[in-house]
Design a protein around this motif. Structure first.
Motif, PDB file in Angstrom:
ATOM      1  N   ILE A  78       0.834  -1.200   0.000  1.00 61.52           N
ATOM      2  CA  ILE A  78       0.000   0.000   0.000  1.00 61.52           C
ATOM      3  C   ILE A  78       0.874   1.257   0.000  1.00 61.52           C
ATOM      4  O   ILE A  78       0.564   2.243  -0.659  1.00 61.52           O
ATOM      5  CB  ILE A  78      -1.008  -0.019   1.164  1.00 61.52           C
ATOM      6  N   GLU A  79       1.981   1.198   0.721  1.00 63.03           N
ATOM      7  CA  GLU A  79       2.903   2.340   0.795  1.00 63.03           C
ATOM      8  C   GLU A  79       3.420   2.712  -0.591  1.00 63.03           C
ATOM      9  O   GLU A  79       3.425   3.880  -0.981  1.00 63.03           O
ATOM     10  CB  GLU A  79       4.065   2.003   1.732  1.00 63.03           C
ATOM     11  N   ALA A  88      -6.792   2.188   2.000  1.00 65.60           N
ATOM     12  CA  ALA A  88      -6.708   3.623   1.743  1.00 65.60           C
ATOM     13  C   ALA A  88      -7.600   3.898   0.545  1.00 65.60           C
ATOM     14  O   ALA A  88      -7.924   2.987  -0.228  1.00 65.60           O
ATOM     15  CB  ALA A  88      -5.274   4.052   1.457  1.00 65.60           C
ATOM     16  N   GLU A 109       2.061   1.885  -3.527  1.00 65.15           N
ATOM     17  CA  GLU A 109       0.939   2.247  -4.398  1.00 65.15           C
ATOM     18  C   GLU A 109       0.483   3.682  -4.184  1.00 65.15           C
ATOM     19  O   GLU A 109       0.020   4.337  -5.120  1.00 65.15           O
ATOM     20  CB  GLU A 109      -0.227   1.286  -4.185  1.00 65.15           C
ATOM     21  N   LEU A 110       0.597   4.197  -2.960  1.00 69.31           N
ATOM     22  CA  LEU A 110       0.106   5.544  -2.658  1.00 69.31           C
ATOM     23  C   LEU A 110       1.075   6.653  -3.057  1.00 69.31           C
ATOM     24  O   LEU A 110       0.666   7.816  -3.110  1.00 69.31           O
ATOM     25  CB  LEU A 110      -0.222   5.659  -1.164  1.00 69.31           C
ATOM     26  N   LYS A 122       0.073   9.654  -5.436  1.00 75.48           N
ATOM     27  CA  LYS A 122      -1.369   9.592  -5.679  1.00 75.48           C
ATOM     28  C   LYS A 122      -2.099  10.625  -4.831  1.00 75.48           C
ATOM     29  O   LYS A 122      -1.577  11.106  -3.827  1.00 75.48           O
ATOM     30  CB  LYS A 122      -1.903   8.193  -5.339  1.00 75.48           C
ATOM     31  N   LYS A 123      -3.317  10.965  -5.219  1.00 74.72           N
ATOM     32  CA  LYS A 123      -4.164  11.871  -4.454  1.00 74.72           C
ATOM     33  C   LYS A 123      -4.902  11.029  -3.411  1.00 74.72           C
ATOM     34  O   LYS A 123      -5.972  10.482  -3.670  1.00 74.72           O
ATOM     35  CB  LYS A 123      -5.151  12.588  -5.369  1.00 74.72           C
ATOM     36  N   VAL A 124      -4.325  10.930  -2.218  1.00 74.47           N
ATOM     37  CA  VAL A 124      -4.896  10.126  -1.134  1.00 74.47           C
ATOM     38  C   VAL A 124      -6.014  10.930  -0.479  1.00 74.47           C
ATOM     39  O   VAL A 124      -5.810  12.069  -0.071  1.00 74.47           O
ATOM     40  CB  VAL A 124      -3.820   9.747  -0.095  1.00 74.47           C
ATOM     41  N   GLU A 170     -10.385   2.217  -3.912  1.00 72.37           N
ATOM     42  CA  GLU A 170      -9.913   1.663  -2.654  1.00 72.37           C
ATOM     43  C   GLU A 170      -8.682   0.818  -2.927  1.00 72.37           C
ATOM     44  O   GLU A 170      -8.685  -0.048  -3.825  1.00 72.37           O
ATOM     45  CB  GLU A 170     -10.988   0.804  -1.989  1.00 72.37           C
ATOM     46  N   PRO A 198      -3.653   5.777   4.861  1.00 67.75           N
ATOM     47  CA  PRO A 198      -3.977   4.373   5.089  1.00 67.75           C
ATOM     48  C   PRO A 198      -4.470   4.116   6.513  1.00 67.75           C
ATOM     49  O   PRO A 198      -4.067   4.787   7.444  1.00 67.75           O
ATOM     50  CB  PRO A 198      -2.678   3.630   4.806  1.00 67.75           C
ATOM     51  N   ILE A 204      -7.936   6.559  -2.792  1.00 71.01           N
ATOM     52  CA  ILE A 204      -7.346   7.597  -3.616  1.00 71.01           C
ATOM     53  C   ILE A 204      -8.409   8.066  -4.602  1.00 71.01           C
ATOM     54  O   ILE A 204      -9.439   7.396  -4.782  1.00 71.01           O
ATOM     55  CB  ILE A 204      -6.088   7.099  -4.369  1.00 71.01           C
TER      56      ILE A 204
END
Length: 104
Positions: A66-67, A89, A69-70, A73-75, A99, A79, A91
């Motif tokens: 997840i770290e 998380a 992938e984010l 990105k516009k979170v 998700e 997470p 985005i």
């Protein structure tokens, strides 16, 4: 690499079998029980999930990290660890909520 997991559909009625996630203040059905991998969501007042998720639903993908992938990105949420096996998380991409799920 993303792998499709489920689609979240917002509803105004609590669906049969839905369980309340008290932390997120939303009723959820089990997408594993749906032949089309649909998770129905009925939000209660005060849910901490973003308005985009509460009004339009989402597409969910699993990822190895997840770290990673984010990054860039516009979170819009998270997470957030759900339990010892799942971190999620949200985005925003192409104007919709996505998700991101890391399952250990």
């Amino acid at each position: 690499m993303r792998t499709f997991n489920h689609i979240g559909i917002v509803t105004t009625e609590k669906k049969e079998g839905a369980i309340l996630n008290e932390g997120l203040n939303v009723w959820l059905t089990d997408y594993n029980q749906s032949p089309n991998r649909i998770e129905f969501l009925k939000f209660e007042a005060g849910s901490c999930l973003p308005e985009l998720v509460q009004t339009q639903g989402h597409i969910a993908y699993t990822v190895p990290s997840i770290e990673e992938e984010l990054k860039g990105k516009k979170v819009i949420f998270g997470p957030a660890p759900c339990d010892e096996h799942l971190t999620i998380a949200f985005i925003e991409e192409e104007g919709i909520a996505i998700e991101i799920m890391e399952i250990k």
